[in-house]
Write an enzyme that holds these catalytic residues in place. Structure first.
Site, PDB file in Angstrom:
ATOM      1  N   GLN A  43      57.029  26.320  75.835  1.00 13.25           N
ATOM      2  CA  GLN A  43      56.185  25.134  75.983  1.00 13.25           C
ATOM      3  C   GLN A  43      56.671  24.053  75.029  1.00 13.25           C
ATOM      4  O   GLN A  43      56.891  24.303  73.843  1.00 13.25           O
ATOM      5  CB  GLN A  43      54.724  25.473  75.677  1.00 13.25           C
ATOM      6  CG  GLN A  43      53.787  24.250  75.691  1.00 13.25           C
ATOM      7  CD  GLN A  43      52.332  24.641  75.614  1.00 13.25           C
ATOM      8  OE1 GLN A  43      51.740  25.120  76.578  1.00 13.25           O
ATOM      9  NE2 GLN A  43      51.718  24.430  74.445  1.00 13.25           N
ATOM     10  N   GLU A  65      57.338  25.663  71.421  1.00 13.77           N
ATOM     11  CA  GLU A  65      56.503  26.840  71.221  1.00 13.77           C
ATOM     12  C   GLU A  65      56.908  27.904  72.226  1.00 13.77           C
ATOM     13  O   GLU A  65      56.904  27.652  73.437  1.00 13.77           O
ATOM     14  CB  GLU A  65      55.016  26.500  71.381  1.00 13.77           C
ATOM     15  CG  GLU A  65      54.471  25.625  70.268  1.00 13.77           C
ATOM     16  CD  GLU A  65      52.985  25.328  70.436  1.00 13.77           C
ATOM     17  OE1 GLU A  65      52.238  25.488  69.469  1.00 13.77           O
ATOM     18  OE2 GLU A  65      52.589  24.942  71.555  1.00 13.77           O
ATOM     19  N   ARG A 112      50.854  16.330  76.432  1.00 16.38           N
ATOM     20  CA  ARG A 112      52.069  16.122  77.228  1.00 16.38           C
ATOM     21  C   ARG A 112      52.823  17.451  77.373  1.00 16.38           C
ATOM     22  O   ARG A 112      54.039  17.505  77.216  1.00 16.38           O
ATOM     23  CB  ARG A 112      52.961  15.071  76.572  1.00 16.38           C
ATOM     24  CG  ARG A 112      52.319  13.689  76.448  1.00 16.38           C
ATOM     25  CD  ARG A 112      53.320  12.679  75.906  1.00 16.38           C
ATOM     26  NE  ARG A 112      52.757  11.344  75.842  1.00 16.38           N
ATOM     27  CZ  ARG A 112      52.238  10.804  74.731  1.00 16.38           C
ATOM     28  NH1 ARG A 112      52.211  11.510  73.598  1.00 16.38           N
ATOM     29  NH2 ARG A 112      51.756   9.580  74.745  1.00 16.38           N
ATOM     30  N   GLU A 159      54.438  14.334  66.483  1.00 21.07           N
ATOM     31  CA  GLU A 159      54.881  15.735  66.481  1.00 21.07           C
ATOM     32  C   GLU A 159      55.777  15.992  67.679  1.00 21.07           C
ATOM     33  O   GLU A 159      55.553  15.449  68.774  1.00 21.07           O
ATOM     34  CB  GLU A 159      53.664  16.665  66.511  1.00 21.07           C
ATOM     35  CG  GLU A 159      53.976  18.136  66.334  1.00 21.07           C
ATOM     36  CD  GLU A 159      52.708  18.965  66.121  1.00 21.07           C
ATOM     37  OE1 GLU A 159      51.849  18.534  65.312  1.00 21.07           O
ATOM     38  OE2 GLU A 159      52.565  20.015  66.766  1.00 21.07           O
ATOM     39  N   ASP A 177      57.354  19.402  69.572  1.00 24.41           N
ATOM     40  CA  ASP A 177      57.099  20.850  69.561  1.00 24.41           C
ATOM     41  C   ASP A 177      57.984  21.657  70.492  1.00 24.41           C
ATOM     42  O   ASP A 177      58.131  21.325  71.681  1.00 24.41           O
ATOM     43  CB  ASP A 177      55.659  21.138  70.026  1.00 24.41           C
ATOM     44  CG  ASP A 177      54.613  20.672  69.053  1.00 24.41           C
ATOM     45  OD1 ASP A 177      54.949  20.433  67.888  1.00 24.41           O
ATOM     46  OD2 ASP A 177      53.448  20.557  69.472  1.00 24.41           O
TER      47      ASP A 177
END
Length: 297
Positions: free
Chosen positions: A127, A114, A138, A110, A112
Site C-alpha cells: 500500500q 506499507e 490517497r 508524508e 508511504d
C-alpha cells in the site's frame, strides 16, 4: 570528406542523445549501499533490532510484546531514498512493515510504503499513500510480481519539485505529480525524516482486520540493508533546499517519467493494481483533480 562526414555524424548522434535525454526521463542513479549507522538510529524497542555484518544488515523483530523501528539522523527536502528489504516470511498476517518519509507537524506531509502481511501462500499487499498538509486518503494497493519474503528487493522514492515517484526494483509503481496549479497541495516546504518499522496492525492490515496475527509463529523478522540516502539535508524548520536545482535528481530529465517508464507503470496498473483511490467512485464520485495528471484514470 570522409573525416568531415564522420565528424558530422558524430555531432548529429551526440545532438540526438542530448535531445533524447532532455525530452525524456531517465532511471534514478544507482543506490549506494552504506552501513545502518551512517544515516539511521533506532527509535524504540532497541533490543528488538539486531545488527549483522558490521551494521550493513539489520533485522527488525516483532513479538507479542512489541515491534520496533528506526529513523534517519537528518531531515530532507527532496532527494532519492532507498531501502533493500526482505519481508517477514511465512504466515505474516496482521504484520506491517513500513518505510516512509514524514514531516514533524500537525499539517504534515508524508510519503508511504506499507507492506501488509498475509497468510502463508497468499500474496503480500503493498500500500502506498501521499499526505499533503495533513491530508492523505490517497491509498493505492498492488500485489507484487515476486515473493518479497524470499530475497532482498529495492524500494525507493524519488522526490523533487516536479513529482514523487515510488519505485520497486527500479520499476515505477506510482507517480504523484506537482499539481499545485490545479489546487492540489504538494510536499515542497516541509523537511521530512525517513522512518521504518515492523509492528502489529491486525485490527486492519489483513482483510480489514479479519485475519489476526498468529503469535505462535513469532518472532517475525524483517531484514534490511542498503540504507541509501541522497537528499538535500535541511533543518526541520527550513522552507527551501539550499542546493535547489543543483543535484542530479533536480535536473530536467527527472521532471517526468520517460516513455518506457510509463509503459512499465501501465503494466503495473493493468496486472497488479488491486485498489486505486482514483477509480473509487464510492469514496470519490468525482475523481480527485490530480488523478488525470498522474495517469491514474
Amino acid at each position: 570528406m570522409r573525416v568531415r562526414m564522420g565528424r558530422l555524424s558524430s555531432t548529429l548522434c551526440l545532438t540526438f542523445l542530448v535531445m533524447a535525454t532532455v525530452a525524456f526521463g531517465v532511471p534514478p542513479k544507482k543506490s549506494i549501499n552504506v552501513p545502518f549507522g551512517r544515516n539511521y538510529f533506532p527509535t524504540w524497542a532497541f533490543d528488538h533490532i539486531k545488527y549483522l555484518n558490521g551494521g550493513s544488515e539489520v533485522h527488525l523483530v516483532l513479538d507479542k510484546y512489541t515491534g520496533t523501528g528506526f529513523q534517519s539522523k537528518g531531515s530532507y527536502l527532496f532527494g532519492h531514498f532507498s531501502m533493500h528489504i526482505k519481508m517477514v516470511a511465512g504466515d505474516s498476517a496482521g504484520t506491517v512493515t513500513a518505510f516512509y518519509l514524514s514531516s514533524q507537524n500537525s499539517e504534515h506531509d508524508e510519503i508511504d510504503f506499507e507492506f501488509l502481511g498475509n497468510r502463508t501462500g497468499q500474496p503480500y499487499i503493498l500500500q502506498t499513500n501521499v499526505f499533503t498538509g495533513g491530508t492523505g486518503n490517497r491509498e493505492q494497493r498492488i500485489n507484487l510480481w515476486f515473493d518479497p519474503s524470499k530475497d532482498y528487493h529495492s524500494y525507493s522514492v524519488l522526490w523533487n519539485m516536479y513529482q514523487i515517484v515510488f519505485f520497486v526494483d527500479d520499476v515505477p509503481i506510482r507517480v504523484f505529480k506537482n499539481s499545485k496549479d490545479i489546487g492540489v497541495k504538494f510536499p515542497f516546504n516541509q523537511p521530512m525524516k525517513i522512518y521504518s518499522s515492523l509492528w502489529n496492525a491486525d485490527d486492519w492490515a489483513t482483510r480489514g482486520g479479519l485475519e489476526k496475527t498468529n503469535w505462535e509463529k513469532a518472532p517475525f523478522v524483517a531484514s534490511y540493508r542498503g540504507f541509501h540516502v541522497d537528499g538535500c539535508e535541511a533543518s526541520v524548520n527550513a522552507k527551501f533546499c539550499e542546493t535547489q536545482g543543483k543535484r542530479w535528481w533536480d535536473q530536467k530529465e527527472f521532471q517526468d517519467l520517460d516513455a518506457n517508464q510509463y509503459k512499465r507503470l501501465k503494466w503495473v496498473r493493468k496486472r497488479y493494481t488491486i485498489y486505486n483511490y482514483c477509480t473509487d467512485r464510492v469514496r470519490f464520485p468525482v475523481p480527485p483533480p490530480e488523478c488525470r495528471r498522474d495517469r491514474d484514470i
